[in-house]
Design a protein around this motif. Sequence first.
Motif, mmCIF file in Angstrom:
data_model
loop_
_atom_site.group_PDB
_atom_site.id
_atom_site.type_symbol
_atom_site.label_atom_id
_atom_site.label_comp_id
_atom_site.label_asym_id
_atom_site.label_seq_id
_atom_site.Cartn_x
_atom_site.Cartn_y
_atom_site.Cartn_z
ATOM 1 N N VAL A 1 -18.874 11.655 -6.512
ATOM 2 C CA VAL A 1 -17.497 12.022 -6.180
ATOM 3 C C VAL A 1 -16.621 10.778 -6.123
ATOM 4 O O VAL A 1 -15.477 10.792 -6.562
ATOM 5 C CB VAL A 1 -17.436 12.814 -4.866
ATOM 6 N N TRP A 2 -17.154 9.687 -5.590
ATOM 7 C CA TRP A 2 -16.365 8.450 -5.581
ATOM 8 C C TRP A 2 -16.080 7.986 -7.006
ATOM 9 O O TRP A 2 -15.001 7.485 -7.292
ATOM 10 C CB TRP A 2 -17.085 7.366 -4.816
ATOM 11 N N ALA A 3 -17.089 8.109 -7.870
ATOM 12 C CA ALA A 3 -16.868 7.732 -9.274
ATOM 13 C C ALA A 3 -15.780 8.607 -9.889
ATOM 14 O O ALA A 3 -14.951 8.132 -10.676
ATOM 15 C CB ALA A 3 -18.169 7.858 -10.065
ATOM 16 N N GLN A 4 -15.761 9.895 -9.520
ATOM 17 C CA GLN A 4 -14.712 10.796 -10.020
ATOM 18 C C GLN A 4 -13.345 10.369 -9.507
ATOM 19 O O GLN A 4 -12.345 10.408 -10.237
ATOM 20 C CB GLN A 4 -15.014 12.232 -9.591
ATOM 21 N N LEU A 5 -13.279 9.956 -8.245
ATOM 22 C CA LEU A 5 -12.023 9.475 -7.679
ATOM 23 C C LEU A 5 -11.518 8.263 -8.474
ATOM 24 O O LEU A 5 -10.328 8.168 -8.796
ATOM 25 C CB LEU A 5 -12.226 9.109 -6.203
ATOM 26 N N CYS B 1 0.826 -1.214 0.000
ATOM 27 C CA CYS B 1 0.000 0.000 0.000
ATOM 28 C C CYS B 1 0.857 1.259 0.000
ATOM 29 O O CYS B 1 1.965 1.279 0.526
ATOM 30 C CB CYS B 1 -0.926 0.023 1.215
ATOM 31 N N SER B 2 0.299 2.303 -0.599
ATOM 32 C CA SER B 2 0.938 3.620 -0.657
ATOM 33 C C SER B 2 -0.150 4.691 -0.637
ATOM 34 O O SER B 2 -1.337 4.367 -0.682
ATOM 35 C CB SER B 2 1.775 3.762 -1.929
ATOM 36 N N LEU B 3 0.255 5.939 -0.586
ATOM 37 C CA LEU B 3 -0.695 7.046 -0.585
ATOM 38 C C LEU B 3 -0.638 7.817 -1.901
ATOM 39 O O LEU B 3 0.426 8.019 -2.477
ATOM 40 C CB LEU B 3 -0.410 8.018 0.560
ATOM 41 N N TRP B 4 -1.796 8.228 -2.346
ATOM 42 C CA TRP B 4 -1.957 9.059 -3.542
ATOM 43 C C TRP B 4 -2.634 10.349 -3.108
ATOM 44 O O TRP B 4 -3.658 10.324 -2.402
ATOM 45 C CB TRP B 4 -2.811 8.304 -4.566
ATOM 46 N N ARG B 5 -2.092 11.476 -3.501
ATOM 47 C CA ARG B 5 -2.674 12.777 -3.143
ATOM 48 C C ARG B 5 -3.729 13.130 -4.172
ATOM 49 O O ARG B 5 -3.422 13.321 -5.355
ATOM 50 C CB ARG B 5 -1.581 13.845 -3.110
ATOM 51 N N TRP B 6 -4.988 13.183 -3.747
ATOM 52 C CA TRP B 6 -6.099 13.449 -4.657
ATOM 53 C C TRP B 6 -6.957 14.591 -4.113
ATOM 54 O O TRP B 6 -7.502 14.494 -3.019
ATOM 55 C CB TRP B 6 -6.967 12.191 -4.826
ATOM 56 N N ASN B 7 -7.025 15.669 -4.884
ATOM 57 C CA ASN B 7 -7.889 16.800 -4.521
ATOM 58 C C ASN B 7 -7.622 17.305 -3.099
ATOM 59 O O ASN B 7 -8.538 17.713 -2.397
ATOM 60 C CB ASN B 7 -9.362 16.398 -4.674
#
Length: 377
Positions: free
Chosen positions: A156-160, A86-92
């Motif tokens: 919003v989840w679909a956009q993610l 696992c890792s982190l992705w910076r989103w919005n």
Amino acid sequence: MAQLPSLFSFFCQPFPTVPQSILSPLITPFSPPPSSSSSPLYCVSRRRAFDGALRHPRIEMAAGSGSDATTLPEISGNLRGIYECCSLWRWNGFDVNFLAKGRGPPLLLVHGFGASVFHWRRNIGIMSERYTVYAVDLLGFGSSDKPLGFSYTMEVWAQLILDFLDQIIKKPTVLVGNSVGSLACVIAATSEARRNLVRGLVLLNCAGGMNNKVILDDWRIRLILPLLWLFDILLKQRVIASAIFENVKKRKNLQNILLSVYGNKESVDEDLIEIIRRPADDIGALDAFISIVTGSPGPNPMSLMPKVTVPVLVLWGDEDPFTPIDGPVGKYFSSLPSQLPNVRIHILPGVGHCPHDDRPELVHEKLLPWLAALSTI
């Protein structure tokens, strides 16, 4: 009735559509090494240093509202391998936890209500033998941020999901979703702007909406609808909502809830209880719970599925109390193969709302050949 406990059990929805200008790439996306059938499994480790906004979760998590409860020394051996990938992705502006493992054509696993990447514990290993498997904690769940006061919606989840495909995977991908995660995948697959990012859909007991209020043509929902509206009113009183939430996430109560939505009771083990319980202790978890249960149910799959043009595999547990096969959503999906040539469905006997964790061998028996056939198209 069964529908109310189910709301506490499996979280899987999105939020309001965010302008693309705001969602411009905030990271230096990674790409797995080129696929090679002779190479060992590739795992994107949370111990690895990343450029940009892909960071080590255990270092960064304390600064956000995501879960830091599941640390490497504390989790069981069964979950350790998932943690390491696992890792982190910076989103919005938010940290989103994700997993990447394996080689080959990409798959993206999207969990349901209350769950996380760990809920795919019984599937990641076998899938990653032939595919690059990604899994994501939707905002508000697992080790992803749970922003205070956020309005969660399916859109919003679909956009993610779409942004993850665009910025991280960067290839046409098969989406595999459970419950509201399935519905978020359906919404993503109908996006006109980025439809080419979705190569296929696998729907595991797709939800009819973010919550049950949308399924008004089911007599079971009509019967308890006044209770659902009363429940909404109570949840908007924060003191009452907090008391309900604290009671629900008690170990014994959570176990009983999980037992009510699983056909195979042996699959409700200590790991599963911890997978659901630990993120519920995060700051912002209560806000996410209130927003999802009391919010708009969002679009229903009956209005969306005719717009889906990619191949679709539907797997449905016949002992699901949340979206029963004899309810309007279940009946609709059962009828789809006779209406849409791109849809196939299999009913899984003795299986509840989460087939992939409930009876993974039955899911793999149908899923893996379908994926193999899809690769030849």
